[in-house]
Design an enzyme around this catalytic site. Sequence first.
Site, mmCIF file in Angstrom:
data_model
loop_
_atom_site.group_PDB
_atom_site.id
_atom_site.type_symbol
_atom_site.label_atom_id
_atom_site.label_comp_id
_atom_site.label_asym_id
_atom_site.label_seq_id
_atom_site.Cartn_x
_atom_site.Cartn_y
_atom_site.Cartn_z
ATOM 1 N N GLY A 141 0.836 -1.196 0.000
ATOM 2 C CA GLY A 141 0.000 0.000 0.000
ATOM 3 C C GLY A 141 0.869 1.245 0.000
ATOM 4 N N TRP A 166 -8.160 -2.694 -3.538
ATOM 5 C CA TRP A 166 -8.719 -1.373 -3.207
ATOM 6 C C TRP A 166 -8.794 -0.453 -4.414
ATOM 7 C CZ3 TRP A 166 -11.079 -1.029 1.207
ATOM 8 C CH2 TRP A 166 -10.646 -1.802 2.286
ATOM 9 N N THR A 168 -10.469 1.872 -6.926
ATOM 10 C CA THR A 168 -11.664 2.688 -7.177
ATOM 11 C C THR A 168 -12.097 2.521 -8.633
ATOM 12 O OG1 THR A 168 -10.933 4.296 -5.543
ATOM 13 C CG2 THR A 168 -12.532 5.086 -7.174
ATOM 14 N N GLU A 366 -4.263 7.639 -1.679
ATOM 15 C CA GLU A 366 -3.366 8.591 -2.364
ATOM 16 C C GLU A 366 -2.269 9.101 -1.436
ATOM 17 O OE1 GLU A 366 -3.590 10.012 -5.558
ATOM 18 O OE2 GLU A 366 -5.499 9.217 -6.250
ATOM 19 N N GLY A 367 -1.742 8.198 -0.629
ATOM 20 C CA GLY A 367 -0.715 8.571 0.346
ATOM 21 C C GLY A 367 -1.424 8.926 1.639
ATOM 22 N N PHE A 386 11.317 6.960 5.916
ATOM 23 C CA PHE A 386 10.352 5.983 5.394
ATOM 24 C C PHE A 386 10.690 4.562 5.806
ATOM 25 C CE2 PHE A 386 9.051 9.340 2.465
ATOM 26 C CZ PHE A 386 7.686 9.130 2.445
HETATM 27 P P1 FAD Z 1 -0.430 0.580 4.970
HETATM 28 O O1 FAD Z 1 0.560 1.028 3.959
HETATM 29 O O2 FAD Z 1 -0.372 -0.828 5.415
HETATM 30 O O3 FAD Z 1 -0.386 1.541 6.221
HETATM 31 C C1 FAD Z 1 -0.974 1.199 7.491
HETATM 32 C C2 FAD Z 1 -0.648 2.313 8.474
HETATM 33 O O4 FAD Z 1 0.764 2.441 8.592
HETATM 34 C C3 FAD Z 1 -1.149 3.686 8.009
HETATM 35 O O5 FAD Z 1 -1.591 4.426 9.111
HETATM 36 C C4 FAD Z 1 0.109 4.327 7.440
HETATM 37 O O6 FAD Z 1 0.061 5.744 7.487
HETATM 38 C C5 FAD Z 1 1.179 3.777 8.344
HETATM 39 N N1 FAD Z 1 2.508 3.744 7.731
HETATM 40 C C6 FAD Z 1 2.856 3.308 6.493
HETATM 41 N N2 FAD Z 1 4.175 3.468 6.278
HETATM 42 C C7 FAD Z 1 4.685 4.014 7.410
HETATM 43 C C8 FAD Z 1 5.995 4.410 7.831
HETATM 44 N N3 FAD Z 1 7.051 4.289 7.023
HETATM 45 N N4 FAD Z 1 6.134 4.935 9.074
HETATM 46 C C9 FAD Z 1 5.075 5.072 9.892
HETATM 47 N N5 FAD Z 1 3.819 4.729 9.564
HETATM 48 C C10 FAD Z 1 3.620 4.198 8.343
HETATM 49 N N6 FAD Z 1 -5.111 2.229 -4.546
HETATM 50 C C11 FAD Z 1 -4.949 2.214 -5.907
HETATM 51 O O7 FAD Z 1 -3.903 1.811 -6.429
HETATM 52 N N7 FAD Z 1 -5.942 2.645 -6.737
HETATM 53 C C12 FAD Z 1 -7.133 3.093 -6.248
HETATM 54 O O8 FAD Z 1 -7.996 3.485 -7.045
HETATM 55 C C13 FAD Z 1 -7.343 3.094 -4.833
HETATM 56 N N8 FAD Z 1 -8.553 3.468 -4.317
HETATM 57 C C14 FAD Z 1 -8.778 3.344 -2.960
HETATM 58 C C15 FAD Z 1 -10.057 3.584 -2.451
HETATM 59 C C16 FAD Z 1 -10.316 3.429 -1.096
HETATM 60 C C17 FAD Z 1 -11.700 3.624 -0.580
HETATM 61 C C18 FAD Z 1 -9.262 3.088 -0.217
HETATM 62 C C19 FAD Z 1 -9.516 2.970 1.246
HETATM 63 C C20 FAD Z 1 -8.004 2.845 -0.712
HETATM 64 C C21 FAD Z 1 -7.742 2.955 -2.091
HETATM 65 N N9 FAD Z 1 -6.489 2.659 -2.625
HETATM 66 C C22 FAD Z 1 -6.283 2.654 -4.001
HETATM 67 C C23 FAD Z 1 -5.428 2.152 -1.765
HETATM 68 C C24 FAD Z 1 -4.746 3.243 -0.962
HETATM 69 O O9 FAD Z 1 -3.959 4.053 -1.783
HETATM 70 C C25 FAD Z 1 -3.962 2.561 0.160
HETATM 71 O O10 FAD Z 1 -4.919 2.081 1.079
HETATM 72 C C26 FAD Z 1 -2.970 3.490 0.824
HETATM 73 O O11 FAD Z 1 -1.874 3.717 -0.020
HETATM 74 C C27 FAD Z 1 -2.443 2.920 2.172
HETATM 75 O O12 FAD Z 1 -2.018 1.625 2.017
HETATM 76 P P2 FAD Z 1 -2.525 0.493 3.040
HETATM 77 O O13 FAD Z 1 -4.004 0.591 3.157
HETATM 78 O O14 FAD Z 1 -1.949 -0.798 2.576
HETATM 79 O O15 FAD Z 1 -1.923 0.888 4.429
#
Ligand code: FAD
Length: 387
Positions: A141, A166, A168, A366-367, A386
């Site tokens: 993610g 995930w 959209t 989106e980050g 990171f």
């Molecule tokens: P993780 O990366 O697992 O993060 C979990 C937690 O850890 C978060 O709080 C995060 O901030 C934190 N974290 C991560 N890295 C660090 C670090 N280095 N240090 C400290 N904390 C950290 N993706 C697409 O490609 N296309 C889409 O169209 C798309 N649409 C979406 C629509 C919805 C409704 C949602 C919910 C998500 C969508 N996404 C899409 C995915 C979205 O971009 C990811 O959910 C997002 O990038 C976060 O990734 P993750 O959910 O795996 O969380």
Amino acid sequence: QQQDLEQDILAWESLLAPEETAARDAVRAWVDARFAPRITEAHRRGAFPRDLIPELAELGVFGASLQGYGCAGMSSVAYGLVMQELERGDSALRSLCSVQGSLVMHAIHAFGSPEQRERWLPALAQGKLIGCFALTESSAGSDPAAMAATARRDGDAYMLEGEKAWITNAPIADLAVVFAKVADEDGRVRAFVVERGPGLEVHSVEGKLSLRASPTGNILLAAARGALLPGSGGLKSALQCLTQAREGIAWGVTGAAMDCFEAALDYGAHRQVFGRPLASRQLFQERLATMAQSIVTSQLMSLHFGRLKDQGRLTPVQVSLHKRHNVAAARRVASDARAMLGANGIIDTNKVMRHLMNLESVYTYEGTDDVHALAVGRALTGISAFS
Ligand code: FAD
């Protein structure tokens, strides 16, 4: 005598060009007339009102900032105001348009061959095709470099394998821009267009409590035939698209915040507590003032960064700052509005809780808020936190 936030307090109109206010007003009128009456039901059903897609295309909101191929070619500020008005309706509406324009169409416009652009962009601009942008995977993610999807050359095309999570628009999409590691190029990430067909399976994500009117899906790729976008190369191609979309998001969320602010203002004028209107109470006014400050700060940041973008001077760190600030501000405004409406704040027809629920996704996609903090922190210190 009530003062208007934009007209009187910020003197906002004086900062905008006539074509910018015209683009905003056209979308605002459409959202009020055509989308607002439908959103509560769409949110309850968990389905986007797809019959409105031709009307959105007619409004020119798909790929509105792109040049040529039937796109509106708007300035970044006009585009941002359009996103604001769409998100005033619902974040799901803005998400549909952000993905279609800033992610899918931008990727094809920036990295596609002339034939690919001719083939897909006009149909995407007209809403005859809907696209999705598949970067995230269930185990990749915030760190998309950890993606596992692969592409292997097969004659003129590529065969893609893997899963994307995930995504959209995936359940309603005719094509997907998919990022995968190319086996023959030492695992370099490149972008492919995969049309709906054999090898591409979509499963809707069920049970979302946020962005309910936005279709979200997981994609399975098994020997799916993809067309390489030849100009793409490395993860930076994906990030370039995301930078476009994040700008639109940063503008958009302020529309949701404005809708919440207006709902709270209106409620305060009519609701009597302890024998007087709620709006006459100091605590209520303090909350309104704080909300107003957040909204005008977000607007001014958007306008500044929008003008920089039009001059070709906007940097990804500025976009991180912008997205992080405005989403967090809108989330606070929505949360305050929810509380200010009391019990009525939890009813979907009063919309504030719907916006609040939506903004939880916008805070993450989106980050995430954290990831943008780390991007800004890296720029400030010169040290990456990171990994
Ligand atoms: P993780 O990366 O697992 O993060 C979990 C937690 O850890 C978060 O709080 C995060 O901030 C934190 N974290 C991560 N890295 C660090 C670090 N280095 N240090 C400290 N904390 C950290 N993706 C697409 O490609 N296309 C889409 O169209 C798309 N649409 C979406 C629509 C919805 C409704 C949602 C919910 C998500 C969508 N996404 C899409 C995915 C979205 O971009 C990811 O959910 C997002 O990038 C976060 O990734 P993750 O959910 O795996 O969380």
